[in-house]
Design an enzyme around this catalytic site. Sequence first.
Site, PDB file in Angstrom:
ATOM      1  N   LYS A 253       2.323   3.177  -7.940  1.00 48.17           N
ATOM      2  CA  LYS A 253       3.649   2.610  -7.718  1.00 48.17           C
ATOM      3  C   LYS A 253       3.806   1.217  -8.303  1.00 48.17           C
ATOM      4  CE  LYS A 253       2.867   1.315  -2.898  1.00 48.17           C
ATOM      5  NZ  LYS A 253       3.140   1.714  -1.541  1.00 48.17           N
ATOM      6  N   ARG A 254       2.725   0.618  -8.741  1.00 49.14           N
ATOM      7  CA  ARG A 254       2.874  -0.679  -9.381  1.00 49.14           C
ATOM      8  C   ARG A 254       3.563  -0.542 -10.750  1.00 49.14           C
ATOM      9  NH1 ARG A 254      -2.006  -2.721 -10.445  1.00 49.14           N
ATOM     10  NH2 ARG A 254      -2.998  -0.981  -9.401  1.00 49.14           N
TER      11      ARG A 254
END
Length: 494
Positions: A253-254
């Site tokens: 998700k980064r």
Amino acid sequence: MTVRTRIAPSPTGDPHVGTAYIALFNYCFARQHGGEFILRVEDTDQLRSTPESEQMILDSLRWLGIDWDEGPDCGGESGPYRQSDRADIYQRYAQQLIEQGDAFYCFATPQELDEMRKEQQARGERPKYDGRGLLLSAEEVKSRLAAGDPYVVRMKIPEEGSFRFNDYLRGDVEIPWEQIDMQVLLKQDGLPTYFLANVVDDHLMGITHVFRGEEWLPSAPKLIKLYEYFGWEAPVLGHMPLLRNPDKSKLSKRKNPTSILYYQRMGYLPEALINYLGRMGWSMPDEREKFSLDEMIASFDMKRVSLGGPIFDPEKLDWLNGQWIRDDLNDDQFIEALKTWAFNDDYIRPLIPHLKGRVERFSQVAPLASFMFAGMAEVTEAQFDELKLERDEIRRVLQFVSWYLDELRVWDKDAIFAGLKALAKAMDVKMGGFMPPIFLSIAGTTSTFSIVDAMQMLGPDLSRARVRYALNLLGSASKKEAKRWDKEYRALER
Ligand code: GLU
């Protein structure tokens, strides 16, 4: 034999696209064989599992069109389908393994194990459980149990040789036993670990085929050994390739939003998202890119999965979603889809109090509220340059805000505001400087209604994505900066 497959999510966070991906392939395999598909909730991690996460996972999979024949919500003959409701079952089976001599009690304290690992490392060895529990005599075990000493149960692992098995997708896999630890099966709290619960449940639930993520491959030896100890036939195991970011790193998700709810809030059609997931490492026999779930099932062949890491590319998903909108929605359906998405009472009602006091004509409503119906905010670098804070300070604020929002569990405006205020204070930035970059990131303007209200309505996924988007626009942290900021962030007193 009826084919039975399953998805076994752990409800410890947002509903992940990776979960939907694995569910999809297990689902198609079951449907193609006229079999059954089961949903089992693996919530043995009591600290991290939440009922909210479970609900979101179930809702998201349903939204995508995946349904299950048995599960915690609809029941079935092999229930209960939530592992926390099956604790006594696992204890019985752990006991059986102990009696057979395939598992043993271990009373070592965490400190003791820590020391053991440190000594091993000092000797240049790979840290590994050294089998000390196996040296205890039967009397010793008995008296320590009687004294109520805390313990875990571990499985025995062969000391020599290699484990071999045939992966449905990868063929022959060989892993030396030396790399495998004497896995904890039952924790101190009496709950099982993944390994014991997973094997017991897959067996009791009659699962015939398990397709799961590649990250689980190293645990295959322990699982199959457990089947052997119990004298059960192991299901067919196949390890799917991991989804990757466009730069080939593991989907995280980064770099890319990974929550299904994000894609829902962004206005993707579930048909398009599931179609896109179906193209991850798999293709239709005629290579056509757009296909429905039913079409996928009709042409499904698990052996067509290719193992090179499939790239989850939001731009390609955009293209596909556009195709679905153009080809599959007539005007009436388009209107219906829009209503389901955000043009509905539930979404609009909380907005009204914020709009009423600010407009004199209805013609002002859409411009004022447009950011509530958008993906990322329409915002430019120049707008940030006009703010009070220096650019690097803004970047730092947005990075810290982004980390803070990632951690936030209760998504409610008061909680968001209290957290932001505490963060600003801890960073020693005045609210007058701290808030405007957040306004710009979320709304694309500093003159709008309460931004924490807007964030509550937009939801965590879209709000987080907008802050991240703004940060990227201004230049996300360099490696050095990220390290420094991370340290500073952790040290903040909030
Ligand atoms: N609970 C595991 C997970 O969350 C399931 C893995 C498996 O399919 O065996 O991924």
